[in-house]
Design a protein around this motif. Sequence first.
Motif, short mmCIF file in Angstrom:
data_model
loop_
_atom_site.label_atom_id
_atom_site.label_comp_id
_atom_site.label_asym_id
_atom_site.label_seq_id
_atom_site.Cartn_x
_atom_site.Cartn_y
_atom_site.Cartn_z
N ALA A 7 2.37 -8.47 -59.60
CA ALA A 7 2.28 -7.76 -58.01
C ALA A 7 0.73 -7.45 -58.20
CB ALA A 7 2.88 -6.51 -58.08
N VAL A 8 0.24 -7.56 -57.01
CA VAL A 8 -1.19 -7.23 -56.69
C VAL A 8 -1.30 -6.45 -55.51
CG1 VAL A 8 -3.55 -8.06 -56.05
CG2 VAL A 8 -1.98 -9.27 -57.94
N SER A 9 -1.95 -5.35 -55.47
CA SER A 9 -2.21 -4.50 -54.30
C SER A 9 -3.59 -3.95 -54.04
CB SER A 9 -1.31 -3.14 -54.65
OG SER A 9 -1.32 -2.41 -53.49
N ASP A 10 -4.12 -3.98 -52.89
CA ASP A 10 -5.31 -3.75 -52.50
C ASP A 10 -5.35 -2.57 -51.31
OD1 ASP A 10 -8.25 -3.82 -50.98
OD2 ASP A 10 -8.37 -4.85 -52.91
N VAL A 11 -6.02 -1.69 -51.54
CA VAL A 11 -6.25 -0.46 -50.44
C VAL A 11 -6.67 -0.93 -48.97
CG1 VAL A 11 -8.74 0.35 -50.85
CG2 VAL A 11 -6.92 2.06 -50.08
N GLY A 12 -7.45 -2.06 -49.12
CA GLY A 12 -7.98 -2.53 -47.73
C GLY A 12 -9.38 -2.05 -47.44
N LEU A 13 -9.74 -2.61 -46.35
CA LEU A 13 -11.29 -2.31 -46.14
C LEU A 13 -11.10 -1.25 -44.99
CD1 LEU A 13 -12.46 -5.93 -45.59
CD2 LEU A 13 -12.81 -4.58 -47.63
N HIS A 14 -10.09 -0.81 -44.48
CA HIS A 14 -10.06 0.29 -43.66
C HIS A 14 -9.28 1.51 -43.78
CE1 HIS A 14 -11.86 -2.83 -40.78
NE2 HIS A 14 -11.03 -3.68 -41.26
N ARG A 15 -8.67 1.51 -44.92
CA ARG A 15 -7.92 2.91 -45.28
C ARG A 15 -8.48 3.45 -46.68
NH1 ARG A 15 -2.93 2.60 -42.98
NH2 ARG A 15 -2.87 1.36 -40.99
N VAL A 189 0.19 -7.62 -45.05
CA VAL A 189 0.22 -9.22 -45.22
C VAL A 189 0.86 -9.95 -44.07
CG1 VAL A 189 0.89 -11.26 -46.66
CG2 VAL A 189 0.34 -9.17 -47.69
N THR A 190 1.70 -9.56 -43.50
CA THR A 190 2.75 -10.44 -42.44
C THR A 190 2.17 -10.32 -41.21
OG1 THR A 190 4.47 -8.80 -42.84
CG2 THR A 190 4.82 -10.64 -43.95
N ASP A 191 1.55 -9.13 -40.86
CA ASP A 191 0.87 -8.90 -39.43
C ASP A 191 -0.33 -9.83 -39.34
OD1 ASP A 191 2.89 -7.35 -38.93
OD2 ASP A 191 1.56 -5.37 -38.91
N TYR A 192 -0.90 -10.37 -40.47
CA TYR A 192 -2.11 -11.00 -40.31
C TYR A 192 -2.30 -12.44 -40.80
CZ TYR A 192 -3.85 -6.39 -39.14
OH TYR A 192 -4.01 -5.19 -38.60
N VAL A 193 -1.30 -12.71 -41.67
CA VAL A 193 -1.33 -14.05 -42.29
C VAL A 193 -0.06 -14.80 -41.69
CG1 VAL A 193 -1.14 -15.57 -44.26
CG2 VAL A 193 -2.26 -13.37 -44.23
N ALA A 222 -8.24 -12.40 -43.50
CA ALA A 222 -7.89 -12.50 -42.17
C ALA A 222 -8.27 -11.18 -41.53
CB ALA A 222 -6.19 -12.51 -42.39
N GLY A 223 -8.63 -10.14 -42.08
CA GLY A 223 -9.04 -9.11 -41.32
C GLY A 223 -8.02 -7.86 -41.24
N THR A 224 -7.18 -7.83 -42.05
CA THR A 224 -5.96 -6.89 -41.99
C THR A 224 -6.72 -5.61 -42.22
OG1 THR A 224 -4.06 -5.84 -43.27
CG2 THR A 224 -6.09 -6.71 -44.55
N MET A 225 -5.95 -4.63 -41.25
CA MET A 225 -6.21 -3.46 -41.24
C MET A 225 -5.53 -2.15 -41.84
SD MET A 225 -8.76 -3.48 -38.83
CE MET A 225 -8.98 -1.82 -38.10
#
Length: 268
Positions: A7-15, A189-193, A222-225
């Motif tokens: 498993a890999v997880s990332d907080v993302g660029l906007h959270r 993932v699925t909202d953007y890819v 892909a710019g996930t929020m």
Amino acid sequence: MRLLAAAVSDVGLHRSVNQDAAFTAPWGAVVADGVGGGPAGDLASSSLLHRLAATGAYRRDDSEGLQERILVANWELSAHAARDPSLVGMATTLTGIFCGATANTLLLAHTGDSRGYRLRRGVLTRMTRDDSYVQELVDQGILSLADAASHPRRNIITASLSGDEDDVVRVTRHEAEDGDRWLLCSDGVTDYVPEPYLEQLLVSVADPHDAADAVVRLALRAGTMDNVTAVVCDTTTDALDYAPSAPAFTGAAASWFVDDFDLDVETA
């Protein structure tokens, strides 16, 4: 049968907080996403997964047994809310696969809008149905799949685990084959890819950890929020037995409760 999972997880660029949580083990793998808009989504996803993982290493459940074990773990959320009223309303999605009680059987557990996919012989198939407002519009023929992907209310979910006695989780049984690959992922993932990109990636990247990492990086590009979590599991039937082992925790679950984690040998 056992799982080769990562498993890999990332907080993302906007959270600022990662509310996604995951665990992987030879006997099971799960992703959970704390429900946005409610309190302490990171605690909800982590608490549920730690309790579920602690009772899983020695178990080979049938569908009813796994469903019961998940709902017992769900009680942990209500216990937190009873101790701290500010936590009332916290909730999480859950999507996971577990080795079943019979040979070469996998159990898929799901509630919410995190997804489970199976890659078999190069073809990716979605194995879960989103519990969401947009999915209901699609089911009723009001909205097309293409429009659903960009609908402004696509993040409104209609089912989750919140510690309530009326919470529901669906468990389905699936026959496993050598070479099957499963992807469990949050909606970051699925909202953007698009699914064809996921299929191509899962076919082309052999190592589960590298594949999970590639899924996360693709969602970020892909710019996930949102937070982004991917779990990739390869099934193998070359070993029916394995020594119980502590799971590896990822995302929010890697920081909550780790010092207290212990395998529950009483469930053997």
